[in-house]
Design a protein around this motif. Structure first.
Motif, PDB file in Angstrom:
ATOM      1  N   TYR A   1       0.831  -1.188   0.000  1.00  0.00           N
ATOM      2  CA  TYR A   1       0.000   0.000   0.000  1.00  0.00           C
ATOM      3  C   TYR A   1       0.874   1.248   0.000  1.00  0.00           C
ATOM      4  O   TYR A   1       1.852   1.320   0.743  1.00  0.00           O
ATOM      5  CB  TYR A   1      -0.888  -0.029   1.251  1.00  0.00           C
ATOM      6  CG  TYR A   1      -1.965   1.007   1.316  1.00  0.00           C
ATOM      7  CD1 TYR A   1      -3.117   0.882   0.561  1.00  0.00           C
ATOM      8  CD2 TYR A   1      -1.848   2.106   2.155  1.00  0.00           C
ATOM      9  CE1 TYR A   1      -4.134   1.834   0.635  1.00  0.00           C
ATOM     10  CE2 TYR A   1      -2.851   3.054   2.238  1.00  0.00           C
ATOM     11  CZ  TYR A   1      -3.990   2.909   1.478  1.00  0.00           C
ATOM     12  OH  TYR A   1      -4.992   3.845   1.553  1.00  0.00           O
ATOM     13  N   THR A   2       0.523   2.217  -0.831  1.00  0.00           N
ATOM     14  CA  THR A   2       1.232   3.491  -0.861  1.00  0.00           C
ATOM     15  C   THR A   2       0.318   4.543  -0.264  1.00  0.00           C
ATOM     16  O   THR A   2      -0.843   4.665  -0.657  1.00  0.00           O
ATOM     17  CB  THR A   2       1.625   3.861  -2.302  1.00  0.00           C
ATOM     18  OG1 THR A   2       2.394   2.792  -2.867  1.00  0.00           O
ATOM     19  CG2 THR A   2       2.460   5.125  -2.322  1.00  0.00           C
ATOM     20  N   PHE A   3       0.841   5.298   0.687  1.00  0.00           N
ATOM     21  CA  PHE A   3       0.048   6.279   1.415  1.00  0.00           C
ATOM     22  C   PHE A   3       0.698   7.645   1.328  1.00  0.00           C
ATOM     23  O   PHE A   3       1.893   7.793   1.595  1.00  0.00           O
ATOM     24  CB  PHE A   3      -0.068   5.860   2.885  1.00  0.00           C
ATOM     25  CG  PHE A   3      -0.765   6.862   3.761  1.00  0.00           C
ATOM     26  CD1 PHE A   3      -2.124   7.088   3.635  1.00  0.00           C
ATOM     27  CD2 PHE A   3      -0.057   7.584   4.711  1.00  0.00           C
ATOM     28  CE1 PHE A   3      -2.774   8.016   4.444  1.00  0.00           C
ATOM     29  CE2 PHE A   3      -0.691   8.513   5.531  1.00  0.00           C
ATOM     30  CZ  PHE A   3      -2.057   8.731   5.391  1.00  0.00           C
ATOM     31  N   TYR A   4      -0.082   8.641   0.938  1.00  0.00           N
ATOM     32  CA  TYR A   4       0.383  10.022   0.893  1.00  0.00           C
ATOM     33  C   TYR A   4      -0.271  10.803   2.020  1.00  0.00           C
ATOM     34  O   TYR A   4      -1.492  10.778   2.175  1.00  0.00           O
ATOM     35  CB  TYR A   4       0.018  10.660  -0.446  1.00  0.00           C
ATOM     36  CG  TYR A   4       0.290  12.146  -0.502  1.00  0.00           C
ATOM     37  CD1 TYR A   4       1.591  12.634  -0.499  1.00  0.00           C
ATOM     38  CD2 TYR A   4      -0.749  13.064  -0.552  1.00  0.00           C
ATOM     39  CE1 TYR A   4       1.850  13.994  -0.530  1.00  0.00           C
ATOM     40  CE2 TYR A   4      -0.504  14.435  -0.593  1.00  0.00           C
ATOM     41  CZ  TYR A   4       0.803  14.886  -0.589  1.00  0.00           C
ATOM     42  OH  TYR A   4       1.056  16.232  -0.619  1.00  0.00           O
ATOM     43  N   LEU A   5       0.534  11.478   2.822  1.00  0.00           N
ATOM     44  CA  LEU A   5       0.026  12.392   3.843  1.00  0.00           C
ATOM     45  C   LEU A   5       0.540  13.772   3.482  1.00  0.00           C
ATOM     46  O   LEU A   5       1.761  13.980   3.403  1.00  0.00           O
ATOM     47  CB  LEU A   5       0.500  11.999   5.243  1.00  0.00           C
ATOM     48  CG  LEU A   5       0.038  12.927   6.372  1.00  0.00           C
ATOM     49  CD1 LEU A   5      -1.488  13.001   6.431  1.00  0.00           C
ATOM     50  CD2 LEU A   5       0.597  12.469   7.707  1.00  0.00           C
ATOM     51  N   GLY A   6      -0.369  14.690   3.234  1.00  0.00           N
ATOM     52  CA  GLY A   6       0.076  16.013   2.840  1.00  0.00           C
ATOM     53  C   GLY A   6      -0.987  17.061   3.002  1.00  0.00           C
ATOM     54  O   GLY A   6      -2.117  16.789   3.411  1.00  0.00           O
ATOM     55  N   ASP A   7      -0.597  18.252   2.679  1.00  0.00           N
ATOM     56  CA  ASP A   7      -1.479  19.403   2.713  1.00  0.00           C
ATOM     57  C   ASP A   7      -0.954  20.376   1.671  1.00  0.00           C
ATOM     58  O   ASP A   7       0.026  20.079   0.974  1.00  0.00           O
ATOM     59  CB  ASP A   7      -1.488  20.035   4.106  1.00  0.00           C
ATOM     60  CG  ASP A   7      -2.819  20.699   4.438  1.00  0.00           C
ATOM     61  OD1 ASP A   7      -3.436  21.286   3.518  1.00  0.00           O
ATOM     62  OD2 ASP A   7      -3.243  20.640   5.594  1.00  0.00           O
ATOM     63  N   SER A   8      -1.578  21.531   1.589  1.00  0.00           N
ATOM     64  CA  SER A   8      -1.089  22.567   0.685  1.00  0.00           C
ATOM     65  C   SER A   8      -1.209  23.906   1.392  1.00  0.00           C
ATOM     66  O   SER A   8      -1.942  24.055   2.370  1.00  0.00           O
ATOM     67  CB  SER A   8      -1.883  22.572  -0.626  1.00  0.00           C
ATOM     68  OG  SER A   8      -3.225  22.940  -0.388  1.00  0.00           O
ATOM     69  N   VAL A   9      -0.468  24.861   0.887  1.00  0.00           N
ATOM     70  CA  VAL A   9      -0.565  26.217   1.392  1.00  0.00           C
ATOM     71  C   VAL A   9      -1.835  26.788   0.765  1.00  0.00           C
ATOM     72  O   VAL A   9      -1.900  26.985  -0.436  1.00  0.00           O
ATOM     73  CB  VAL A   9       0.676  27.051   1.023  1.00  0.00           C
ATOM     74  CG1 VAL A   9       0.541  28.474   1.539  1.00  0.00           C
ATOM     75  CG2 VAL A   9       1.948  26.392   1.558  1.00  0.00           C
ATOM     76  N   PHE A  10      -2.857  26.999   1.579  1.00  0.00           N
ATOM     77  CA  PHE A  10      -4.152  27.427   1.054  1.00  0.00           C
ATOM     78  C   PHE A  10      -4.482  28.832   1.554  1.00  0.00           C
ATOM     79  O   PHE A  10      -3.917  29.315   2.528  1.00  0.00           O
ATOM     80  CB  PHE A  10      -5.252  26.428   1.436  1.00  0.00           C
ATOM     81  CG  PHE A  10      -5.351  26.139   2.904  1.00  0.00           C
ATOM     82  CD1 PHE A  10      -6.216  26.857   3.714  1.00  0.00           C
ATOM     83  CD2 PHE A  10      -4.577  25.129   3.481  1.00  0.00           C
ATOM     84  CE1 PHE A  10      -6.305  26.588   5.066  1.00  0.00           C
ATOM     85  CE2 PHE A  10      -4.669  24.854   4.839  1.00  0.00           C
ATOM     86  CZ  PHE A  10      -5.535  25.586   5.637  1.00  0.00           C
ATOM     87  N   GLY A  11      -5.380  29.482   0.871  1.00  0.00           N
ATOM     88  CA  GLY A  11      -5.757  30.851   1.165  1.00  0.00           C
ATOM     89  C   GLY A  11      -6.833  30.930   2.221  1.00  0.00           C
ATOM     90  O   GLY A  11      -7.202  29.919   2.798  1.00  0.00           O
ATOM     91  N   PRO A  12      -7.276  32.068   2.535  1.00  0.00           N
ATOM     92  CA  PRO A  12      -7.068  33.263   1.726  1.00  0.00           C
ATOM     93  C   PRO A  12      -5.726  33.950   1.963  1.00  0.00           C
ATOM     94  O   PRO A  12      -5.296  34.774   1.171  1.00  0.00           O
ATOM     95  CB  PRO A  12      -8.212  34.185   2.163  1.00  0.00           C
ATOM     96  CG  PRO A  12      -8.510  33.788   3.576  1.00  0.00           C
ATOM     97  CD  PRO A  12      -8.231  32.318   3.636  1.00  0.00           C
ATOM     98  N   THR A  13      -5.023  33.617   3.017  1.00  0.00           N
ATOM     99  CA  THR A  13      -3.723  34.218   3.312  1.00  0.00           C
ATOM    100  C   THR A  13      -2.710  33.109   3.568  1.00  0.00           C
ATOM    101  O   THR A  13      -3.076  31.984   3.878  1.00  0.00           O
ATOM    102  CB  THR A  13      -3.830  35.160   4.539  1.00  0.00           C
ATOM    103  OG1 THR A  13      -2.543  35.715   4.802  1.00  0.00           O
ATOM    104  CG2 THR A  13      -4.307  34.415   5.770  1.00  0.00           C
ATOM    105  N   THR A  14      -1.429  33.444   3.462  1.00  0.00           N
ATOM    106  CA  THR A  14      -0.390  32.438   3.732  1.00  0.00           C
ATOM    107  C   THR A  14       0.291  32.651   5.074  1.00  0.00           C
ATOM    108  O   THR A  14       0.991  31.765   5.551  1.00  0.00           O
ATOM    109  CB  THR A  14       0.694  32.458   2.626  1.00  0.00           C
ATOM    110  OG1 THR A  14       1.332  33.744   2.605  1.00  0.00           O
ATOM    111  CG2 THR A  14       0.094  32.145   1.268  1.00  0.00           C
ATOM    112  N   GLU A  15       0.075  33.807   5.708  1.00  0.00           N
ATOM    113  CA  GLU A  15       0.813  34.143   6.935  1.00  0.00           C
ATOM    114  C   GLU A  15       0.625  33.122   8.045  1.00  0.00           C
ATOM    115  O   GLU A  15       1.577  32.797   8.756  1.00  0.00           O
ATOM    116  CB  GLU A  15       0.418  35.541   7.444  1.00  0.00           C
ATOM    117  CG  GLU A  15       0.982  36.675   6.617  1.00  0.00           C
ATOM    118  CD  GLU A  15       0.178  36.938   5.337  1.00  0.00           C
ATOM    119  OE1 GLU A  15      -1.001  36.539   5.265  1.00  0.00           O
ATOM    120  OE2 GLU A  15       0.746  37.525   4.406  1.00  0.00           O
TER     121      GLU A  15
END
Length: 134
Positions: free
Chosen positions: A93-107
Motif C-alpha cells: 500500500y502506498t500512502f500520501y500524507l500532505g497538505d497545501s498552502v491554502f488561502g485566503p492568506t499564507t501568513e
C-alpha cells in the motif's frame, strides 16, 4: 491457538514538495523536490509518501495527525490539528500524507508542520516540514 498479528513494514520513500493533488483522483501526486523547507506560495502541495508492506490485515487502519503552526478558521480561531483515518486495503500500500498552502492568506501557514502516521495505534512515521516565507 491465536494467530500472530503481522507487523506492517513501513518505509518513507519521499517527502517535500509535490505537484497539485486532485483529491477526486486515486493515487499519489507527482513528486517534485526533496526538501523540508516549503515556500509559502498558494497551492504549494507538501507532505510525504509511505510504502507499506504486509499492511493488509483484518481491520488494519492508518490514522494520521498534522500539527500546523496556527492555521485559523473563518472566524479567526486557531483550528485543531488535522486528523483522519483510512483503511489499509492492499498488502502493498502506498500512502500520501500532505497538505497545501491554502488561502485566503499564507501568513498563518508559515512555521513547522509536523505530520505523524500510525498503523493500529503504533507510530510508523513522523516528519516535520517547515513552511517558510518565499
Amino acid at each position: 491457538m491465536a494467530r500472530k498479528k503481522t507487523k506492517a513494514e513501513v518505509k518513507m520513500i519521499s517527502y517535500g514538495m509535490y505537484a497539485e493533488w486532485d483529491r477526486d483522483q486515486q493515487g499519489i501526486p507527482d513528486f517534485e523536490v526533496l526538501t523540508d523547507r516549503i515556500p509559502a506560495i498558494l497551492d504549494q502541495e507538501f507532505g510525504y509518501v509511505l510504502q507499506i508492506g504486509k499492511g493488509k490485515g483484518k481491520g488494519k487502519r492508518i490514522t494520521f495527525r498534522i500539527d500546523h503552526p496556527g492555521v485559523r478558521d473563518e472566524e479567526g480561531k486557531v483550528r485543531p490539528p488535522f486528523t483522519g483515518e483510512v483503511p489499509i486495503n492492499k498488502n502493498e500500500y502506498t500512502f500520501y500524507l500532505g497538505d497545501s498552502v491554502f488561502g485566503p492568506t499564507t501568513e498563518d501557514k508559515i512555521g513547522p508542520w509536523r505530520m505523524v502516521t500510525y498503523i493500529d495505534g503504533e507510530q510508523v512515521a513522523d516528519k516535520t516540514l517547515h513552511v517558510v516565507a518565499p
